[in-house]
Each structure stands twice: as C-alpha cells, then as structure tokens.
Scaffold this motif. Sequence first.
Motif, PDB file in Angstrom:
ATOM      1  N   LYS A  34      14.663  -3.479  -0.999  1.00 55.12           N
ATOM      2  CA  LYS A  34      14.362  -3.122   0.373  1.00 55.12           C
ATOM      3  C   LYS A  34      13.113  -1.480   0.517  1.00 55.12           C
ATOM      4  O   LYS A  34      12.439  -1.379   0.656  1.00 55.12           O
ATOM      5  N   SER A  35      13.798  -0.726  -1.595  1.00 54.73           N
ATOM      6  CA  SER A  35      14.031   0.036  -2.012  1.00 54.73           C
ATOM      7  C   SER A  35      12.010   0.123  -2.078  1.00 54.73           C
ATOM      8  O   SER A  35      10.949   1.219  -2.118  1.00 54.73           O
ATOM      9  N   GLN A  36      11.896  -1.344  -2.434  1.00 56.46           N
ATOM     10  CA  GLN A  36      10.172  -1.503  -3.392  1.00 56.46           C
ATOM     11  C   GLN A  36       9.569  -1.612  -2.286  1.00 56.46           C
ATOM     12  O   GLN A  36       8.448  -1.513  -2.269  1.00 56.46           O
ATOM     13  N   ILE A  37      10.061  -2.508  -0.938  1.00 61.23           N
ATOM     14  CA  ILE A  37       8.701  -2.834  -0.548  1.00 61.23           C
ATOM     15  C   ILE A  37       8.701  -1.012   0.771  1.00 61.23           C
ATOM     16  O   ILE A  37       7.721  -0.867   0.642  1.00 61.23           O
ATOM     17  N   GLU A  38       9.754  -0.280   1.238  1.00 63.27           N
ATOM     18  CA  GLU A  38       9.405   0.990   1.757  1.00 63.27           C
ATOM     19  C   GLU A  38       8.597   1.518   0.618  1.00 63.27           C
ATOM     20  O   GLU A  38       7.917   2.559   1.296  1.00 63.27           O
ATOM     21  N   SER A  39       8.522   1.703  -0.903  1.00 63.92           N
ATOM     22  CA  SER A  39       7.717   2.323  -1.449  1.00 63.92           C
ATOM     23  C   SER A  39       5.834   1.565  -1.844  1.00 63.92           C
ATOM     24  O   SER A  39       5.984   2.529  -3.127  1.00 63.92           O
ATOM     25  N   ALA A  40       6.243   1.293  -0.846  1.00 65.73           N
ATOM     26  CA  ALA A  40       5.149  -0.560  -1.324  1.00 65.73           C
ATOM     27  C   ALA A  40       3.612   0.375  -1.843  1.00 65.73           C
ATOM     28  O   ALA A  40       2.861   1.417  -1.283  1.00 65.73           O
ATOM     29  N   PRO A  41       2.419   0.926  -2.877  1.00 65.91           N
ATOM     30  CA  PRO A  41       1.779   1.071  -3.246  1.00 65.91           C
ATOM     31  C   PRO A  41       0.341   0.611  -1.729  1.00 65.91           C
ATOM     32  O   PRO A  41       0.520  -0.774  -1.442  1.00 65.91           O
ATOM     33  N   VAL A  42       0.100   1.430  -1.007  1.00 62.44           N
ATOM     34  CA  VAL A  42      -0.586   1.028   0.136  1.00 62.44           C
ATOM     35  C   VAL A  42      -1.965   0.052  -0.750  1.00 62.44           C
ATOM     36  O   VAL A  42      -2.803   0.594  -1.778  1.00 62.44           O
ATOM     37  N   ILE A  43      -2.537  -0.845  -0.140  1.00 62.74           N
ATOM     38  CA  ILE A  43      -3.389  -1.424  -0.607  1.00 62.74           C
ATOM     39  C   ILE A  43      -4.730  -1.020   0.650  1.00 62.74           C
ATOM     40  O   ILE A  43      -4.754  -1.214   1.429  1.00 62.74           O
ATOM     41  N   GLU A  44      -5.752  -0.583  -0.061  1.00 63.71           N
ATOM     42  CA  GLU A  44      -6.759  -0.858   1.113  1.00 63.71           C
ATOM     43  C   GLU A  44      -7.973  -1.770   1.137  1.00 63.71           C
ATOM     44  O   GLU A  44      -8.295  -2.211   2.664  1.00 63.71           O
ATOM     45  N   ASN A  45      -8.033  -2.903   0.035  1.00 52.93           N
ATOM     46  CA  ASN A  45      -8.661  -3.763   0.732  1.00 52.93           C
ATOM     47  C   ASN A  45      -8.350  -5.377  -0.320  1.00 52.93           C
ATOM     48  O   ASN A  45      -7.920  -5.222  -1.532  1.00 52.93           O
ATOM     49  N   ARG A  53       0.816  -5.453  10.748  1.00 49.45           N
ATOM     50  CA  ARG A  53       1.336  -4.613  10.805  1.00 49.45           C
ATOM     51  C   ARG A  53       0.568  -3.469   9.857  1.00 49.45           C
ATOM     52  O   ARG A  53       0.424  -2.347   9.939  1.00 49.45           O
ATOM     53  N   ASN A  54       1.247  -4.058   9.143  1.00 48.02           N
ATOM     54  CA  ASN A  54       1.504  -2.562   7.091  1.00 48.02           C
ATOM     55  C   ASN A  54       1.115  -4.346   6.264  1.00 48.02           C
ATOM     56  O   ASN A  54       1.703  -4.882   5.714  1.00 48.02           O
ATOM     57  N   ILE A  55       0.357  -4.247   6.110  1.00 47.62           N
ATOM     58  CA  ILE A  55      -0.460  -5.263   4.872  1.00 47.62           C
ATOM     59  C   ILE A  55       0.353  -5.356   3.225  1.00 47.62           C
ATOM     60  O   ILE A  55       0.973  -5.888   2.619  1.00 47.62           O
ATOM     61  N   SER A  56       0.080  -3.540   3.060  1.00 49.37           N
ATOM     62  CA  SER A  56       0.681  -3.146   1.540  1.00 49.37           C
ATOM     63  C   SER A  56       2.788  -3.793   2.008  1.00 49.37           C
ATOM     64  O   SER A  56       2.688  -4.581   1.114  1.00 49.37           O
ATOM     65  N   ARG A  57       2.738  -3.598   3.212  1.00 46.47           N
ATOM     66  CA  ARG A  57       4.095  -3.547   2.763  1.00 46.47           C
ATOM     67  C   ARG A  57       4.536  -5.617   2.986  1.00 46.47           C
ATOM     68  O   ARG A  57       5.391  -5.937   2.247  1.00 46.47           O
ATOM     69  N   PHE A  58       3.743  -5.992   3.615  1.00 48.41           N
ATOM     70  CA  PHE A  58       4.258  -7.553   3.536  1.00 48.41           C
ATOM     71  C   PHE A  58       4.027  -8.046   2.580  1.00 48.41           C
ATOM     72  O   PHE A  58       4.749  -8.463   2.016  1.00 48.41           O
ATOM     73  N   LYS A  59       2.783  -7.640   1.441  1.00 50.65           N
ATOM     74  CA  LYS A  59       2.566  -8.367   0.345  1.00 50.65           C
ATOM     75  C   LYS A  59       3.322  -7.945  -0.623  1.00 50.65           C
ATOM     76  O   LYS A  59       3.990  -9.049  -1.464  1.00 50.65           O
ATOM     77  N   ARG A  60       3.942  -6.574  -0.649  1.00 52.07           N
ATOM     78  CA  ARG A  60       5.121  -6.670  -1.579  1.00 52.07           C
ATOM     79  C   ARG A  60       6.515  -7.417  -1.484  1.00 52.07           C
ATOM     80  O   ARG A  60       7.282  -7.499  -1.753  1.00 52.07           O
ATOM     81  N   SER A  61       6.385  -7.325   0.005  1.00 55.02           N
ATOM     82  CA  SER A  61       8.005  -8.126   0.458  1.00 55.02           C
ATOM     83  C   SER A  61       7.916  -9.580  -0.065  1.00 55.02           C
ATOM     84  O   SER A  61       9.211 -10.407  -0.179  1.00 55.02           O
ATOM     85  N   TYR A  62       6.380  -9.754   0.204  1.00 58.90           N
ATOM     86  CA  TYR A  62       6.149 -11.196   0.016  1.00 58.90           C
ATOM     87  C   TYR A  62       6.659 -11.899  -1.332  1.00 58.90           C
ATOM     88  O   TYR A  62       7.304 -12.911  -1.971  1.00 58.90           O
TER      89      TYR A  62
END
Length: 680
Positions: free
Chosen positions: A316-327, A337-346
């Motif tokens: 949970k902590s790592q998902i909430e602090s996921a680095p922003v993905i530009e492309n 909704r939030n590609i950055s957090r989705f990819k990190r969660s996955y």
Amino acid sequence: MGHEFRHFLQGESRRLIWVIGIIFSLILVVQYFELPYGSVVSSLFYANQTQSMGKAAVNPIVKGNITSFDGLNATDVNAIQNIANATKSSGGNNTSLENDFLSERNGGSNSSLDLSDDADPEDESPTERFIDEPSQNLTMEKTVTDNGLASGEIKEYANSTPPNNFHADKNSSLGRIQEAIINFTEEKNGTDSAPAPSLALPPTSSISDLKSPAKLNMTSQGPVMSVYPNASSPSNDVDPFSNDGKSEQMQHDAVQSDNIFPHTTVPAVNKKPDLSTKAVLSLSEMYDLLLQSHASSFSMKPRWSSAVEQDLLNAKSQIESAPVIENDPELDANIYRNISRFKRSYELMEQTLKVYIYKEGGRPIFHTTVLKGIYASEGWFMKILKASKFVTKDARKAHLFYLPFSSRMLEETLFVANSHSQDNLVEYLKNYLDMIVARHNFWNRTGGADHFLVACHDWAPAETMKIMATCIRAMCNADVKEGFIFGKDTSLPETYVRKPQNPLRDLGGKPPSQRKTLAFFAGSMHGYLRYILLQHWENKDPDMKIFGKMRKVKGQMNYVQYMKSSKYCICAKGYEVNSPRVVEAIFYECVPVIISDNFIPPFFEILNWESFAVFVAEKDILNLKNILLSIPNWRYLEMQKRVKKVQQHFLWNSKPVKYDIFHMILHSIWCNRVFRVQPI
C-alpha cells in the motif's frame, strides 16, 4: 306418458351436461397449448387477478403522474417495470442463458443449434455443456461429498422459460401483454387518474426473503449521459486510492467490528450498507464512495498477527508513493484513473501475491470450471488461477483465500424449479463455510476479510449477502442497490465465451470508416427496460438497428456482423444491471452504450470508463439517437481507438498473458485487500 316424458328430459339433460363438459374441456386444452405459461384457469380471469411471487405480490396498477418526458412519464416507466418484474423468471438470466456448457465428450456444439458464430449471448441452448473436468452425474441420492457435507438430493431440472420473443401473436397471452405495454403510453396522454392496464402475467418467483434492494425511483434526476471524461490529463491523474475530500456521504461496510467469531459457525450479518438515498448514482458519485472507503473503511483487525499484513501494508505504501509515469509504451494513460499507481500495484501483485485455494468442496458445485456461455468468467478464472504462480500450498503465506465454488453450478444443481426459493442454496453455502471455519483457523483470524469469491450468476449477491458479507466478492451482478460494497466488492466482467477451445475467435471488427450503422441492439425481452427500448426504437429509424430476439436468416446480417459494423452497441440491462454485451462490444471494437442505472462497470477501481464508453440514463431512452448524434465525430474516433486499447483487459487467453482479464480480475481483488488492511 308422463313417466316417459320425464325419462326423456333426464336423458336430454345428461346429454346437455356432457356437451357442456366437452366444450369446456376443449377450451381448457386450447388455452393450455396457446399460453406459454401453463397457467390456464388463472389466465381466463387475469383481468382481476394479481400474480403471486412467493412471499411478495406484484401489483401492476400504478397511480400518479409525476414527471413526463417525450410522451413517456415516470409513471409509465414504473408501471412497465412492475410488469417486467412480474415476468422475471425464477432463474434470472438463467431463463434463456442455460447453454453455458458443452460436453467435452461430445467434442463440439449441438449441430442442430450452433449459435457460436452469430448468436446474441442470450440465445444459448440449454443442452450444451463445456466443463473442464470429467463430466459429472448430476442425479444422485443423498451422498456425502469429500467436504464431509451431505449434498442432499441433487436433481437435474429445467427452468420454466418466459417468452423472450417480443413479436408475439396478438391472439396469444404474450401478444396481449405486448399490445397492452405498447398502447399504455400512447393512450394515457399524461392523465393521472387512469389506472395501468391489468395484464396476464407469467408465473413468477421472488427471493424477497434474501434481499430487498431499494426500488429505482425513475423520477430521480440521474446523469443524462457521460461522453467527456472527468479525469485530468495523464500528468495529474485522479488518484483512485486516496480520499480527495469531495464526498458528502460514505458507504459503510456490512461489518466493521472486532468481533470474535464462534469457532464452528459463520454468523449471518444483518447490518446493511449505508447506501445513498439517491435512486440513481452517477459514476462520479460512485467513485466518491470508493475514495471514502479507501480512506476510512477497513476490515477487522486480525485476531493474531502475521507477516502477510506487513506485506500488504508495504505494498500500500509503495502504491501510494508510485513515481509518476509520463508516457508508457504498453498502456494508454487516458483509459486509466491513475496509470502510475495501477502499474505499480500490478507489479507488486505479481511479485508478492499468494493465494490459498481450499481443497474442500464436492463437485459439481466446487472445483468445477464452466468454460462456455455467459457465466464463463467464474470458470475461466478458477481454471487459470489453479495453474498459476499465485497459488501457494502453505496457507500461512497466503494473502488471499479462494472459496472455489461455481454460482452457476450451485443454481443448476440445487435449485428446485418453481420452488420460488433459494433457501437451500444459501444453506448449502453456509454449511460449507461452517465446515471451513471448523477445520481451519484462517477465516477466524480476519473474520473472512482475506477470503474472496468469484461468481457470475444473477443470484450471487443475494446468496452471499449475509453469510459471506465480509468476503471480497467479485460479482457480475454489480448493483449499487443490491448490497455492493465499494472498496470491498468488485465488478466481475460478464463474458460470453462462444468457443472455449478458441476464446478469441472472431476478435475485432471493421474500422470506423466502414461502420455504417449508428447503433445496434438485439436481445430477448428480459426486464422492463428492453420493452421500452423496442417500443420506441424498433423499426422506427434506419440508423437505429434495434431488434428483439434475432433469428438466423440466410442472406441477412447476423448478430456478430452487426456488432462488427456498428459505431455504437447498445448494452441495455436485462433482469439485472449486468449484461455480456458490455464486454462483447469491446471484443468487437464497438463503442459500448451502457443503459443500466446503478451498474458498477468492471475494473471500476482502475479504468476511466467515460473515456471509451457512453452512459445513458434509463429515463433518457427516448433521446437515445439525439444523445449519440451529439457526440462529435472526432470524439467517437477517440473513444473507438481507446476501445481497441482497453480490449486487452477483457480477453480470455488459453494461456494467460500480462494485463489480460484474468490478471485484471485478480488485481481488483488484490487492490481491495491491500487498501482495506488494518494498520498495525
């Protein structure tokens, strides 16, 4: 002479009685073969009779005239809804959707009714079976299954099927229903004194003792449609895993306590979620409830600590602090909704998640994978999960525990036709769960919060609402008004698998420039909404290809061909909010138009549905064409392009691949578990 005359009269009287009896018998025989419901005597007097639905009664008479729009006011809609609720079969979607099996021994579908190429998903044959295990004998006396439970008498049965052809003979009972419904809105002219017509209704059933969802108020002002997404640009995506403070009301869990459960029983939870009083919720309002749940609604604190909780909190902590993905080279940020957090969660799911599958449970209800038809999602998920890297045999390392039952097989195996009761189905699940609790301590540790089920039958919400209230429930029938808990439950895609040997057969469709039909729908008359849809759009406009049940006619376009060549595919609810047409539209690269108030679309936690689909409120069916024509062509092209990109998340692959439907279902379950774990 007088004696002979009296004898003559007695003889003539007997002959007259015989003639009257024969005539009445002939009338009954004719009525029996004319009516599809077999309710002969009652149909003769239907004008003054109200049909019974188990414990509940349906009264088709609706008074009042509240809100009018284009000739169809809210009273009309409610009256038609009452009529349709009465026509609803005891089997829900099962009424016409029973051929979700194909016997492996047969090696193929029934040659006399091969619907795999062109059929609409609700015209399945009840004779076809496809089960991935050796075929089971469903007729047996009382036996003890390998879970130690007496299964009781398990019988094969055939559900009574209400008519699903809207084009009925006007002389038949269904024809009279059809004619009355069509004439209903044409004759009222806005008056509030004339009662709704009394109609002959087919036999009905009710599970009112299991669920009592709030009735939809058709006069409530829901969203007209969603065409333009609310989400921000990829650089500042909305965060689906944190509270943005915008919600005014929160949906609470069915259970939020530190109760110690008895060791040998699973308590029924009677507390209902605190749902919004608003009759129709928009997607943004549903999303607010999800955010509120993630921010402040947690599962019960474990009775004893385990390393798996720390794994989940770290994730949970790592998902909430996921680095922003530009492309991203793999994914289009606009459909999330939030590609950055989705990819990190996955990524964390693939690295961390372990699932324990209970071995207990006897076939065919447990450990049986149905791979064909509209209930196939639960079977494919079970099949792929069992062979995946996520499974562990050491329950102490498990983050999730899977209850491996088939809601489809539960209904087919145990439901007694025309009983109008699901009590025995619920009791069977309760006995199973009690046995699990008695044999293992995993449920008691978390109160069931780390257990999950995957069920696609319409009855799943009612069957599991009490006894499995604390579980994570992945269900096709994802209805705000039927006990769905945001942040805990997840919407399961309803997929119609035509060919289990090749689930991706006929994938794709024509390019936008070759899609000449504006909108397409075909389907059986399940529920009230489709009657309204056909009443106002069938054969009314050349741009709107709206049909009832399609028949295969040589030389004419079939169901799949229309899907592949239409711009918009209408996904109108049936008896319940869900429909396989949503995934079918994506499969054939047609922009889905979802007409189903309070339906939570699949992967709602992750996907920005408004970027590739259109949502039309049920009350706005009359304006359907205007709504679609109001969408600029550039916007349609954008949505159609995104449909093709999101398609990968809705495909069953014989061998699972990254981001496919199996992984997305599992991710939704993982995500809900991660964001509900209690902080240590």
